[in-house]
Motif scaffolding. Structure first.
Motif, PDB file in Angstrom:
ATOM      1  N   SER A 141      37.248  49.241  42.931  1.00 39.95           N
ATOM      2  CA  SER A 141      35.941  49.688  43.430  1.00 39.95           C
ATOM      3  C   SER A 141      35.134  50.331  42.300  1.00 39.95           C
ATOM      4  N   ARG A 142      35.811  50.950  41.332  1.00 32.10           N
ATOM      5  CA  ARG A 142      35.104  51.472  40.155  1.00 32.10           C
ATOM      6  C   ARG A 142      34.478  50.355  39.339  1.00 32.10           C
ATOM      7  N   ILE A 143      35.244  49.254  39.216  1.00 29.46           N
ATOM      8  CA  ILE A 143      34.724  48.128  38.431  1.00 29.46           C
ATOM      9  C   ILE A 143      33.518  47.494  39.122  1.00 29.46           C
ATOM     10  N   VAL A 144      33.625  47.329  40.463  1.00 29.39           N
ATOM     11  CA  VAL A 144      32.529  46.706  41.200  1.00 29.39           C
ATOM     12  C   VAL A 144      31.294  47.601  41.157  1.00 29.39           C
ATOM     13  N   ARG A 145      31.489  48.925  41.225  1.00 32.81           N
ATOM     14  CA  ARG A 145      30.353  49.850  41.224  1.00 32.81           C
ATOM     15  C   ARG A 145      29.758  50.074  39.832  1.00 32.81           C
ATOM     16  N   LYS A 147      28.218  48.252  38.018  1.00 43.78           N
ATOM     17  CA  LYS A 147      26.951  47.518  37.871  1.00 43.78           C
ATOM     18  C   LYS A 147      26.976  46.542  36.691  1.00 43.78           C
ATOM     19  N   ASP A 148      28.155  46.023  36.379  1.00 47.00           N
ATOM     20  CA  ASP A 148      28.240  44.957  35.391  1.00 47.00           C
ATOM     21  C   ASP A 148      28.875  43.763  36.087  1.00 47.00           C
ATOM     22  N   PRO A 149      28.059  42.801  36.556  1.00 48.40           N
ATOM     23  CA  PRO A 149      28.620  41.701  37.349  1.00 48.40           C
ATOM     24  C   PRO A 149      29.671  40.895  36.593  1.00 48.40           C
ATOM     25  N   ALA A 150      29.583  40.866  35.250  1.00 47.19           N
ATOM     26  CA  ALA A 150      30.566  40.094  34.478  1.00 47.19           C
ATOM     27  C   ALA A 150      31.965  40.653  34.701  1.00 47.19           C
ATOM     28  N   ASN A 151      32.088  41.990  34.743  1.00 49.12           N
ATOM     29  CA  ASN A 151      33.403  42.594  34.936  1.00 49.12           C
ATOM     30  C   ASN A 151      33.962  42.292  36.323  1.00 49.12           C
ATOM     31  N   THR A 152      33.098  42.302  37.334  1.00 51.18           N
ATOM     32  CA  THR A 152      33.534  41.942  38.681  1.00 51.18           C
ATOM     33  C   THR A 152      34.004  40.491  38.713  1.00 51.18           C
ATOM     34  N   LEU A 153      33.276  39.654  37.988  1.00 49.92           N
ATOM     35  CA  LEU A 153      33.639  38.235  37.926  1.00 49.92           C
ATOM     36  C   LEU A 153      35.015  38.062  37.264  1.00 49.92           C
ATOM     37  N   ILE A 154      35.258  38.817  36.161  1.00 48.98           N
ATOM     38  CA  ILE A 154      36.558  38.733  35.480  1.00 48.98           C
ATOM     39  C   ILE A 154      37.667  39.166  36.434  1.00 48.98           C
ATOM     40  N   LEU A 155      37.396  40.234  37.181  1.00 50.21           N
ATOM     41  CA  LEU A 155      38.383  40.743  38.141  1.00 50.21           C
ATOM     42  C   LEU A 155      38.788  39.651  39.129  1.00 50.21           C
ATOM     43  N   ILE A 156      37.788  39.015  39.742  1.00 49.39           N
ATOM     44  CA  ILE A 156      38.057  38.009  40.775  1.00 49.39           C
ATOM     45  C   ILE A 156      38.690  36.757  40.155  1.00 49.39           C
TER      46      ILE A 156
END
Lengths: 194, 186
Positions: A141-145, A147-156
């Motif tokens: 949830s820290r990564i998603v919040r 505000k860097d969509p690239a990091n959320t994309l890497i996570l998924i």
């Protein structure tokens, strides 16, 4: 490189040793369990390192050869107290499995066939799963919040690749690192052009 | 002499097992069963079972077990030392480089991209454990008889205690074990 002053060193080493000793006695179910427990102790309780540092050290633990649990303890020990820290935390991480295995190897047929022991170990899986779920929930949830969509994309993407695609963990870590290098080079180019 | 060969064997295991746990298993088998004959194949199978039931990495467990069986306590120490030595050296080196260089912008960006990947590795480990806990045959097939409702209850209770009550994770884990053992005893 140490976080602490010289005179604080002994109590820090002692605490490092006792913490890893205690945590290592409960790391059922693989190396990442001790990573979540180390995070609980050294990030949330003692505030010796940040959550980001803990993740970086986990990547280091994963990239070096050997057991992730021992490597994780060594990486945290090194970051907190240098080489004496490595010795203190690795000793702490290794003593519990050594002691338990020495006892069990004396009477392992009794141990393996005891229904109470296997029921308790089975039940602990649910608890271990809950501990990891809780930590992953906080971290993602820290990564998603952030505000860097690239990091959320890497996570998924990295989760899908290793869970559904069966891609090797080290390949995923290397790919994520390569992406980071490219991204920073690209940002630098964009910055100098502007 | 036996201590030296134990040390050297486990040094190789420690040096060449990337990715932990199950990656180390074939290496251990080769050194301990095939090459040196310290354990029979049956005893090795027992060792794998014991490793799954006790805390700690399988390489350290195997080192202690094989060391104790072949050369007593000294053997256990020699073998364990061998298997953790490469880890310590590599990790210390990497951690030193990390501490020195992490303020470099390029490394910061690299680490920022690396962190989400590490989180998903941890998530994978957690999900693997949960599947083996929730499903009786260990595969995620959604047949009513295959799902252990009791384990899902323990999991939900544990998650509640961890997140809402902020209980100590080790206490919660131990409690789950005690509950399941008590339930089986009744």
């Amino acid at each position: 490189m140490e976080i602490f002053q010289k005179k604080q060193r002994l109590p820090v080493l002692l605490r490092l040793f006792t913490s890893t000793l205690y945590l290592s006695a409960f790391t059922f179910g693989g190396g990442y369990v001790i990573v979540t427990l180390l995070k609980n102790t050294f990030v949330d309780k003692y505030h010796w390192i940040s959550e980001e540092e803990m993740l970086d050290l986990t990547a280091i633990a994963q990239s070096a050869p050997g057991a992730v649990a021992v490597n994780g303890a060594a990486a945290v020990g090194c970051r907190i107290a240098g080489i004496p820290g490595v010795l203190a935390s690795v000793l702490g991480a290794v003593i519990p499995p050594m002691a338990i295995l020495s006892l069990v190897s004396l009477c392992y047929t009794v141990f393996c066939s005891n229904p109470w022991i296997s029921a308790a170990l089975n039940g602990m899986k649910a608890g271990v799963g809950a501990v990891i779920t809780s930590v992953v929930w906080d971290m993602s949830s820290r990564i998603v919040r952030s505000k860097d969509p690239a990091n959320t994309l890497i996570l998924i993407l990295s989760f899908c690749l290793c869970w559904f695609g069966g891609v090797n963990v080290i390949c995923i870590i290397l790919a994520a690192a390569a992406f980071g290098v490219l991204r920073s080079l690209h940002a630098k180019k964009g910055g100098s052009a502007a | 002499m036996i201590c030296l060969s134990l040390f050297l064997s486990f040094l190789q295991i420690g040096l060449f097992s990337f990715g932990g746990g199950y990656a180390a298993m074939p290496l251990i088998q080769e050194q301990v069963v095939t090459l040196h004959g310290w354990l029979s194949m049956e005893t090795f199978a027992d060792l794998v079972t014991i490793s799954e039931m006790t805390p700690g990495p399988i390489a350290v467990n195997a080192a202690t077990f094989v060391g104790t069986q072949t050369a007593g306590f000294a053997g256990a120490v020699a073998a364990t030392l061998g298997c953790v030595l490469p880890s310590c050296l590599f990790v210390t080196l990497l951690a030193f480089i990390y501490t020195r260089c992490r303020s470099l912008p390029i490394l910061q960006q690299t680490l920022a991209s690396l962190r989400p990947a590490v989180v998903s590795m941890i998530a994978k480990a957690g999900l693997t454990i949960l599947i083996s806990a929730f499903f009786l045959d260990g595969t995620a097939s959604l047949i009513r008889e295959n799902i252990s409702v009791r384990m899902i209850v323990w999991f939900a209770a544990a998650l509640f205690l961890l997140r809402k009550k902020k209980w100590n994770p080790i206490l919660v884990m131990a409690l789950c074990g005690i509950c399941e053992a008590a339930f089986c005893a009744v």
